[in-house]
Design a protein around this motif. Structure first.
Motif, PDB file in Angstrom:
ATOM      1  N   UNK A  45       0.827  -1.211   0.000  1.00 62.80           N
ATOM      2  CA  UNK A  45       0.000   0.000   0.000  1.00 62.80           C
ATOM      3  C   UNK A  45       0.860   1.259   0.000  1.00 62.80           C
ATOM      4  N   UNK A  46       1.941   1.247   0.778  1.00 62.87           N
ATOM      5  CA  UNK A  46       2.855   2.396   0.787  1.00 62.87           C
ATOM      6  C   UNK A  46       3.453   2.604  -0.599  1.00 62.87           C
ATOM      7  N   UNK A  47       3.881   1.518  -1.237  1.00 61.65           N
ATOM      8  CA  UNK A  47       4.467   1.626  -2.578  1.00 61.65           C
ATOM      9  C   UNK A  47       3.465   2.236  -3.559  1.00 61.65           C
ATOM     10  N   UNK A  48       2.208   1.775  -3.517  1.00 65.12           N
ATOM     11  CA  UNK A  48       1.184   2.325  -4.415  1.00 65.12           C
ATOM     12  C   UNK A  48       0.994   3.813  -4.167  1.00 65.12           C
ATOM     13  N   UNK A  49       1.020   4.218  -2.903  1.00 63.86           N
ATOM     14  CA  UNK A  49       0.860   5.631  -2.556  1.00 63.86           C
ATOM     15  C   UNK A  49       2.023   6.467  -3.073  1.00 63.86           C
ATOM     16  N   UNK A  50       3.227   5.980  -2.911  1.00 66.83           N
ATOM     17  CA  UNK A  50       4.401   6.739  -3.351  1.00 66.83           C
ATOM     18  C   UNK A  50       4.477   6.829  -4.869  1.00 66.83           C
ATOM     19  N   UNK A  51       4.081   5.777  -5.560  1.00 65.39           N
ATOM     20  CA  UNK A  51       4.094   5.805  -7.020  1.00 65.39           C
ATOM     21  C   UNK A  51       3.012   6.721  -7.579  1.00 65.39           C
ATOM     22  N   UNK A  52       1.805   6.659  -7.019  1.00 65.86           N
ATOM     23  CA  UNK A  52       0.688   7.401  -7.611  1.00 65.86           C
ATOM     24  C   UNK A  52       0.615   8.842  -7.140  1.00 65.86           C
ATOM     25  N   UNK A  53       0.688   9.067  -5.837  1.00 61.51           N
ATOM     26  CA  UNK A  53       0.498  10.410  -5.297  1.00 61.51           C
ATOM     27  C   UNK A  53       1.755  11.260  -5.415  1.00 61.51           C
ATOM     28  N   UNK A  54       2.898  10.670  -5.141  1.00 58.09           N
ATOM     29  CA  UNK A  54       4.146  11.437  -5.128  1.00 58.09           C
ATOM     30  C   UNK A  54       4.926  11.301  -6.441  1.00 58.09           C
ATOM     31  N   UNK A  55       4.396  10.517  -7.371  1.00 56.18           N
ATOM     32  CA  UNK A  55       4.990  10.353  -8.705  1.00 56.18           C
ATOM     33  C   UNK A  55       6.437   9.850  -8.658  1.00 56.18           C
ATOM     34  N   UNK A  56       6.756   9.058  -7.664  1.00 57.62           N
ATOM     35  CA  UNK A  56       8.104   8.508  -7.568  1.00 57.62           C
ATOM     36  C   UNK A  56       8.267   7.371  -8.572  1.00 57.62           C
ATOM     37  N   UNK A  57       9.516   7.118  -8.935  1.00 62.22           N
ATOM     38  CA  UNK A  57       9.805   6.106  -9.947  1.00 62.22           C
ATOM     39  C   UNK A  57      10.573   4.911  -9.410  1.00 62.22           C
ATOM     40  N   UNK A  58      11.201   5.064  -8.236  1.00 64.78           N
ATOM     41  CA  UNK A  58      12.017   3.978  -7.699  1.00 64.78           C
ATOM     42  C   UNK A  58      11.944   3.993  -6.169  1.00 64.78           C
ATOM     43  N   UNK A  59      11.730   2.811  -5.591  1.00 63.03           N
ATOM     44  CA  UNK A  59      11.725   2.644  -4.143  1.00 63.03           C
ATOM     45  C   UNK A  59      12.827   1.660  -3.769  1.00 63.03           C
ATOM     46  N   UNK A  60      13.534   1.943  -2.697  1.00 64.86           N
ATOM     47  CA  UNK A  60      14.647   1.107  -2.271  1.00 64.86           C
ATOM     48  C   UNK A  60      14.488   0.726  -0.808  1.00 64.86           C
ATOM     49  N   UNK A  61      15.050  -0.436  -0.432  1.00 64.91           N
ATOM     50  CA  UNK A  61      15.105  -0.836   0.968  1.00 64.91           C
ATOM     51  C   UNK A  61      16.280  -1.780   1.158  1.00 64.91           C
ATOM     52  N   UNK A  62      16.717  -1.904   2.398  1.00 64.83           N
ATOM     53  CA  UNK A  62      17.797  -2.819   2.743  1.00 64.83           C
ATOM     54  C   UNK A  62      17.404  -3.627   3.959  1.00 64.83           C
ATOM     55  N   UNK A  63      17.860  -4.879   4.005  1.00 61.66           N
ATOM     56  CA  UNK A  63      17.549  -5.731   5.148  1.00 61.66           C
ATOM     57  C   UNK A  63      18.721  -6.677   5.424  1.00 61.66           C
ATOM     58  N   UNK A  64      18.836  -7.037   6.691  1.00 59.25           N
ATOM     59  CA  UNK A  64      19.919  -7.924   7.082  1.00 59.25           C
ATOM     60  C   UNK A  64      19.699  -9.327   6.514  1.00 59.25           C
ATOM     61  N   UNK A  65      20.760  -9.964   6.095  1.00 62.88           N
ATOM     62  CA  UNK A  65      20.659 -11.276   5.470  1.00 62.88           C
ATOM     63  C   UNK A  65      20.125 -12.325   6.436  1.00 62.88           C
ATOM     64  N   UNK A  66      20.245 -12.067   7.741  1.00 60.47           N
ATOM     65  CA  UNK A  66      19.744 -13.011   8.737  1.00 60.47           C
ATOM     66  C   UNK A  66      18.345 -12.638   9.237  1.00 60.47           C
TER      67      UNK A  66
END
Length: 322
Positions: free
Chosen positions: A243-264
């Motif tokens: 839902x956050x991704x849909x909001x950022x793409x549609x309302x804020x017109x963003x083109x790329x979302x990034x995240x990082x997470x620990x391998x464990x």
């Protein structure tokens, strides 16, 4: 030109209705969105857009943003359930909705000029009700009653409870007292143009958070998420992130979302992948945790990537405290 007798609803097969619907569809076409001359022809020189976030954009700003979109082969969307009203001989209003996966109501005004019919104004409004979204993926009772809304200052007690629910929440920040929870929220609400924090809510109480930190110059955002320990492992994290991704793409017109997470952290990995994020790389030994170097996995999702087969949580844009 015939005498005008007041506003008139037009059927979708009316000649004038077909003209403006076709113009709207052209503006959804990737080929047109990257064609500056075509955009200048379709958008009136005084064109203005009001996004669902309330932000205003001029014709020049919209043309620049569309030109920076990634090129995709198929159309981004279509004009669903169009309704056309003739306001005068030279002004027509078109209302339609976007696809169910990213539901919003669109309204545009088309004016007749020497260049033909041109869009003068466009606005997007979120469709908060999820009743029209197909329930292709059955949800648990908890999932079906959970939703997103903007973070509030009054959420501090629930934020503190979440940070106290598991020692691993220390990775999200230092919150061990109510004043620290209040400061944590105030920091996230300080600059709404750069931070989009959305509370995951169940039974009127915050049980988690998803947030996007916006890099407007590159139309990117860094996203992150957490849930109270008692509510993990039930699919809420993935639906909230979708839902956050849909909001950022549609309302804020963003083109790329990034995240990082620990391998464990396999649970976080599942959240990212279920909500459409794609593994792009690995940073070796990035974090030092309890004397051990831990690798970090880097994920991203583009606006042009396929929409994941997951039903996003509903988003309720309720009024926040002053």
């Amino acid at each position: 030109m015939s005498e005008f007798n007041g506003p008139e609803d037009l059927s979708t097969d009316h000649r004038l209705a077909r003209v403006v619907i076709d113009g709207e569809r052209q503006l959804l076409s990737p080929a047109v969105r990257h064609d500056r001359q075509a955009l200048l022809r379709l958008l009136h020189e005084d064109f203005e857009e009001v996004g669902a976030s309330g932000r205003c954009y001029s014709r020049a700003q919209i043309i620049e943003q569309l030109g920076n979109e990634p090129v995709v082969e198929s159309t981004r969307d279509d004009v669903h359930d169009p309704r056309v009203r003739k306001l005068s001989d030279s002004l027509v209003m078109l209302r339609w909705r976007t696809r169910p996966e990213n539901l919003s109501q669109r309204t545009s005004l088309w004016v007749h000029t020497a260049q033909g019919w041109q869009m003068l104004f466009h606005q997007g409004t979120r469709q908060n009700s999820t009743a029209q979204i197909a329930a292709d993926h059955p949800a648990s009772d908890e999932q079906s009653t959970a939703f997103l809304r903007p973070l509030r200052t009054s959420d501090a007690p629930q934020v503190l409870a979440a940070f106290s629910s598991n020692p691993d929440m220390a990775r999200q920040g230092m919150v061990s007292t109510l004043p620290e929870a209040e400061d944590y929220i105030q920091l996230l609400l300080k600059n709404p143009a750069q931070q989009v924090p959305l509370a995951v809510v169940k039974n009127s109480a915050l049980i988690g958070l998803v947030c996007g930190s916006i890099d407007e110059s590159n139309l990117n955002a860094w996203v992150w998420y957490w849930l109270h320990a008692e509510h993990r492992g039930r699919g809420l994290g993935s639906r909230a992130l979708a839902a956050l991704a849909a909001e950022l793409f549609s309302t804020y017109r963003l083109q790329r979302l990034e995240l990082g997470l620990r391998v464990n952290n396999p649970a976080s990995k599942q959240v990212a992948e279920r909500s459409g994020f794609i593994l792009e790389g690995r940073e070796r030994g990035k974090f030092l945790i309890d004397g051990q170097r831990i690798d970090v996995l880097n994920y991203a999702r583009l606006a042009s990537d396929p929409i994941p087969p997951i039903k996003p949580l509903g988003l309720r844009m309720e009024a926040t405290e002053g």
